[in-house]
Scaffold this motif. Structure first.
Motif, mmCIF file in Angstrom:
data_model
loop_
_atom_site.group_PDB
_atom_site.id
_atom_site.type_symbol
_atom_site.label_atom_id
_atom_site.label_comp_id
_atom_site.label_asym_id
_atom_site.label_seq_id
_atom_site.Cartn_x
_atom_site.Cartn_y
_atom_site.Cartn_z
ATOM 1 N N ALA A 211 -2.698 -6.372 1.999
ATOM 2 C CA ALA A 211 -2.261 -5.532 0.879
ATOM 3 C C ALA A 211 -1.330 -4.417 1.362
ATOM 4 O O ALA A 211 -0.313 -4.123 0.717
ATOM 5 N N GLU A 212 -1.648 -3.809 2.470
ATOM 6 C CA GLU A 212 -0.809 -2.740 3.004
ATOM 7 C C GLU A 212 0.573 -3.259 3.384
ATOM 8 O O GLU A 212 1.581 -2.563 3.183
ATOM 9 N N GLU A 213 0.625 -4.476 3.907
ATOM 10 C CA GLU A 213 1.916 -5.085 4.239
ATOM 11 C C GLU A 213 2.721 -5.362 2.977
ATOM 12 O O GLU A 213 3.929 -5.110 2.923
ATOM 13 N N LEU A 214 2.044 -5.870 1.945
ATOM 14 C CA LEU A 214 2.733 -6.169 0.691
ATOM 15 C C LEU A 214 3.288 -4.885 0.058
ATOM 16 O O LEU A 214 4.396 -4.892 -0.509
ATOM 17 N N LEU A 215 2.554 -3.805 0.146
ATOM 18 C CA LEU A 215 2.981 -2.553 -0.457
ATOM 19 C C LEU A 215 4.309 -2.065 0.124
ATOM 20 O O LEU A 215 5.099 -1.426 -0.575
ATOM 21 N N THR A 216 4.549 -2.362 1.390
ATOM 22 C CA THR A 216 5.809 -1.905 2.029
ATOM 23 C C THR A 216 7.007 -2.669 1.491
ATOM 24 O O THR A 216 8.151 -2.237 1.678
#
Length: 220
Positions: A211-216
Motif C-alpha cells: 500500500a505504501e508503494e502504491l501511494l507513491t
C-alpha cells in the motif's frame, strides 16, 4: 483505457481520441438531467463482476482525455474540450451514483470508485473553468451542469461519503485513496495523512508495504 492510463503514468502523450466511443455525445442527450433507473443487464452485471462498471469506465476515459489534453498548448479550444470531457464524465458517474442498488460488496466498490472519480473530475472542472475565465473570453465558457463555484463543496461531500462508507465496510484501500485525495487536491494535508495512517495501521505488514508503494504512484 489501460493504454491511456499507462501512457499518463509514464508522462507520455497519447493520441487525442476516445477510441470511437463518442463519449461527448451524452452532452446532447436526455441523460444530462435524467437517470435511467431501468438499466441493461450488461451494465448491472459489469458492476457485479468488475471493480468498475460501464459508466465508471466511461468516466475514467473522459478523465484520461482531460489529462492527455494537458500535453497540448493551452487555448480556448483545448480548455473547452477538457471542460466537455469533465462534464461528460460527471454525467456518466451520476447515472451510477443515482441508482439505489449498491447493496452488495461488488456494487458498493463500484459506487465508491464513482464517488472518488467524481471528486477528481470536480477538481478538474473547477481548475479548467478558472483558467478559461482568467486567460480567455468569458463567452467561450459553457457551464452546462451549473457547477461553477460549487465544485469544492461537492468534491468534499464525495470524499466524506467515501471515507464514511470505507470505515463502515472496512475498505481500507479506498480510505487510502481518500486520504491521498485530501493531500493531492489540497483539501487538507493533515486530515489526509491521518486517514492514510489510520488505514495503514489496519493492514498486515506485507499489505502495508504494498500500500505504501502504491501511494507513491497516485496523483490527481
Amino acid at each position: 483505457l489501460a493504454s491511456k492510463e499507462f501512457a499518463l503514468q509514464n508522462n507520455e502523450a497519447f493520441a487525442d481520441s476516445d477510441g470511437g466511443l463518442d463519449l461527448l455525445s451524452i452532452l446532447s442527450s436526455d441523460n444530462i438531467y435524467e437517470v435511467e433507473q431501468t438499466r441493461s443487464m450488461l451494465r448491472q452485471s459489469a458492476e457485479t463482476l468488475c471493480d468498475r462498471g460501464v459508466e465508471a469506465i466511461q468516466a475514467a476515459i473522459c478523465q484520461a482525455e482531460v489529462k492527455i489534453l494537458e500535453f497540448s498548448p493551452a487555448s480556448a479550444e483545448v480548455l473547452g474540450k477538457q471542460l466537455q470531457y469533465c462534464q461528460a464524465g460527471l454525467i456518466y458517474l451520476n447515472q451510477t451514483l443515482s441508482q439505489n442498488d449498491a447493496n452488495n460488496h461488488e456494487r458498493r466498490k463500484n459506487y465508491l470508485m464513482c464517488l472518488h472519480q467524481k471528486a477528481h473530475l470536480l477538481f478538474w472542472h473547477q481548475k479548467i473553468l478558472q483558467r478559461l475565465r482568467k486567460d480567455f473570453i468569458d463567452d467561450s465558457v459553457n457551464d452546462l451542469l451549473g457547477l461553477e463555484g460549487k465544485e469544492m463543496h461537492q468534491l468534499l461531500q464525495c470524499l466524506i461519503e467515501c471515507d464514511e462508507l470505507s470505515k463502515e465496510y472496512d475498505y481500507f484501500y479506498m480510505q487510502l485513496l481518500v486520504g491521498k485525495s485530501y493531500i493531492n487536491l489540497k483539501i487538507g494535508e493533515v486530515d489526509g495523512k491521518e486517514l492514510i495512517q489510520s488505514a495503514l495501521e489496519k493492514l498486515t505488514p506485507p499489505d502495508r508495504t504494498i500500500a505504501e508503494e502504491l501511494l507513491t504512484r497516485i496523483d490527481t
